[in-house]
Design an enzyme around this catalytic site. Structure first.
Site, PDB file in Angstrom:
ATOM      1  N   LEU A  50      85.007   4.425  47.324  1.00 21.95           N
ATOM      2  CA  LEU A  50      85.478   5.550  48.063  1.00 21.95           C
ATOM      3  C   LEU A  50      84.351   6.561  48.056  1.00 21.95           C
ATOM      4  CD1 LEU A  50      88.289   6.473  49.187  1.00 21.95           C
ATOM      5  CD2 LEU A  50      88.658   7.784  47.092  1.00 21.95           C
ATOM      6  N   HIS A  51      83.803   7.010  49.201  1.00 21.71           N
ATOM      7  CA  HIS A  51      82.704   7.899  49.208  1.00 21.71           C
ATOM      8  C   HIS A  51      82.596   8.779  50.426  1.00 21.71           C
ATOM      9  CE1 HIS A  51      80.940   4.983  52.152  1.00 21.71           C
ATOM     10  NE2 HIS A  51      80.209   5.820  52.365  1.00 21.71           N
ATOM     11  N   ARG A  52      83.432   8.610  51.302  1.00 20.20           N
ATOM     12  CA  ARG A  52      83.175   9.484  52.624  1.00 20.20           C
ATOM     13  C   ARG A  52      83.653  10.772  52.567  1.00 20.20           C
ATOM     14  NH1 ARG A  52      81.380   6.997  57.092  1.00 20.20           N
ATOM     15  NH2 ARG A  52      81.310   4.677  56.892  1.00 20.20           N
TER      16      ARG A  52
ATOM     17  N   ASP B 131      86.355   2.890  52.073  1.00 21.96           N
ATOM     18  CA  ASP B 131      86.175   3.624  53.353  1.00 21.96           C
ATOM     19  C   ASP B 131      84.820   3.301  53.687  1.00 21.96           C
ATOM     20  OD1 ASP B 131      84.795   4.946  51.288  1.00 21.96           O
ATOM     21  OD2 ASP B 131      85.743   6.941  51.707  1.00 21.96           O
TER      22      ASP B 131
END
Length: 385
Positions: free
Chosen positions: A214-216, A292
């Protein structure tokens, strides 16, 4: 311009490394001279060294050392530093991959200086102009002389934007070249966790688990979005333990919003960012991936691993239409429902997309060789693929 001049190949961020590795090998095997330039957009020395070592990429001939900054600052600094390099090197062409800031920055300088631009992974579109990567993709394609695509539908996107189909070649996916090349070397999950000092009885050799990344910004920058996602992740982990390599951006947001300690430490193993072979090992043995990331959508499709993508759109639609990917956005109810459906043994048929066979880079080199031999006169002389 001498056809013997090297191609200047540009990398800048970790997703680029996986794409450039097979290209550099293919160029070497087919006698195409190439110089590797690293902009330093991703500047973690330890992670860079690990990726270059794991993927067998030669050390960069040139490193601009740009580092962090806003999109404008980073793009401008890359442009400022790459211009004298182009003057000194006089390359036959510049090759850029993917959609990071380094891609558009170097392509723009090269185009204005009359250096032909080659774009690998062209034509992908999410239709979401709020994503910086979408802007980079669209603009890079517009100024590229030769465009290599990963899926056939990319040509439709490019034609709609007025790009001459004669400049476009469908070659397949170099990310999958790297996956096939490294699959046997992928590290087992237990070994990775042990090397991190995170030995656990939660995940054994045969224990099903999920991989989470998860990073967006759309998922992690707003606490009103991230908090429900954390609760959803805990709900999933209650039934299926998760391994969560935490991106630095995500960790900072979790800490700032007081959410890091809310993640269930008994069911979720949070690790630092991982090298390619470690992440590939986690992925290939996972029961499912929640992500993501664009690259993981592709890699799980190639591996036949169900993937739940926490985005409302994707620039890689073939992973949904033919692969294992399901788009769900960031609504917890949709995530849980999609997860349950994806875990059913006969939930959906899928097949490996065309040309995702590990030979994309060889196709690129085979097309480039006569193009370069023709002296890059401004016309694409290679046969349409």
């Amino acid at each position: 311009m001498s056809p013997q001049a090297p191609i200047l190949c540009v990398v800048g961020a970790r997703p680029n490394f996986m794409k450039i590795a097979p290209i550099m090998r293919a160029f070497s095997s087919q006698g195409i001279p190439a110089t590797l330039l690293h902009t330093g957009q991703h500047y973690d020395a330890d992670m860079n060294d690990a990726f270059f070592r794991d993927l067998g990429i030669p050390q960069p001939d040139i490193n601009l050392g740009v580092g962090s900054g806003s999109h404008a600052q980073q793009t401008a600094e890359i442009m400022r530093k790459v211009e004298p390099i182009l003057d000194e090197q006089a390359p036959a062409a510049i090759l850029v991959v993917g959609d990071v800031n380094s891609t558009i920055a170097c392509a723009l300088v090269a185009s204005k200086k009359g250096v032909p631009v080659i774009h690998v992974e062209a034509g992908l579109r999410s239709r979401d102009r709020t994503m910086p990567e979408e802007i980079n993709r669209v603009l890079t394609d517009q100024i590229s002389d030769l465009l290599f695509t990963t899926e056939r539908t990319a040509l439709d996107n490019l034609k709609q934007e007025g790009i001459d189909p004669a400049r476009v070649h469908f070659v397949g996916n170099v990310m999958i070249d790297t996956l096939h090349y490294n699959l046997r070397q992928a590290k087992p999950t237990a070994q990775t966790l042990a090397e991190l000092g995170m030995e656990t009885t939660l995940i054994g050799s045969d224990t099903p688990y999920g991989l989470l990344t998860l990073h967006r910004p759309s998922n992690v920058d707003d606490p009103a979005v991230l908090a429900p996602l954390v609760d959803c992740i805990n709900q999933i982990a209650a039934d299926l333990p998760l391994v969560f390599p935490v991106h630095p951006r995500t960790r900072s947001r979790l800490e700032a919003f007081g959410l890091l300690e809310r993640l269930d430490p008994h069911r979720i193993i949070c690790t630092p960012p991982l090298g390619y072979l470690e992440l590939l090992g986690l992925m290939k043995s996972a029961r499912i991936a929640l992500t993501d990331s664009g690259g993981i959508q592709e890699e799980t499709t190639a591996l036949g691993i169900p993937c739940i993508t926490l985005r409302h759109n994707t620039e890689r639609p073939i992973t949904v239409t033919e692969g294992t990917n399901t788009l769900v956005g960031n609504d917890p109810q949709r995530i849980i429902a999609a997860l349950k459906a994806a875990l059913k043994p006969t939930s959906r048929p899928e097949r490996i997309p065309e040309y995702w066979d590990g030979n994309a880079a060889e196709r690129i080199a085979a097309i480039l060789k006569p193009w370069l031999s023709a002296g890059i006169s401004g016309q694409n002389t290679a046969p349409h693929a």
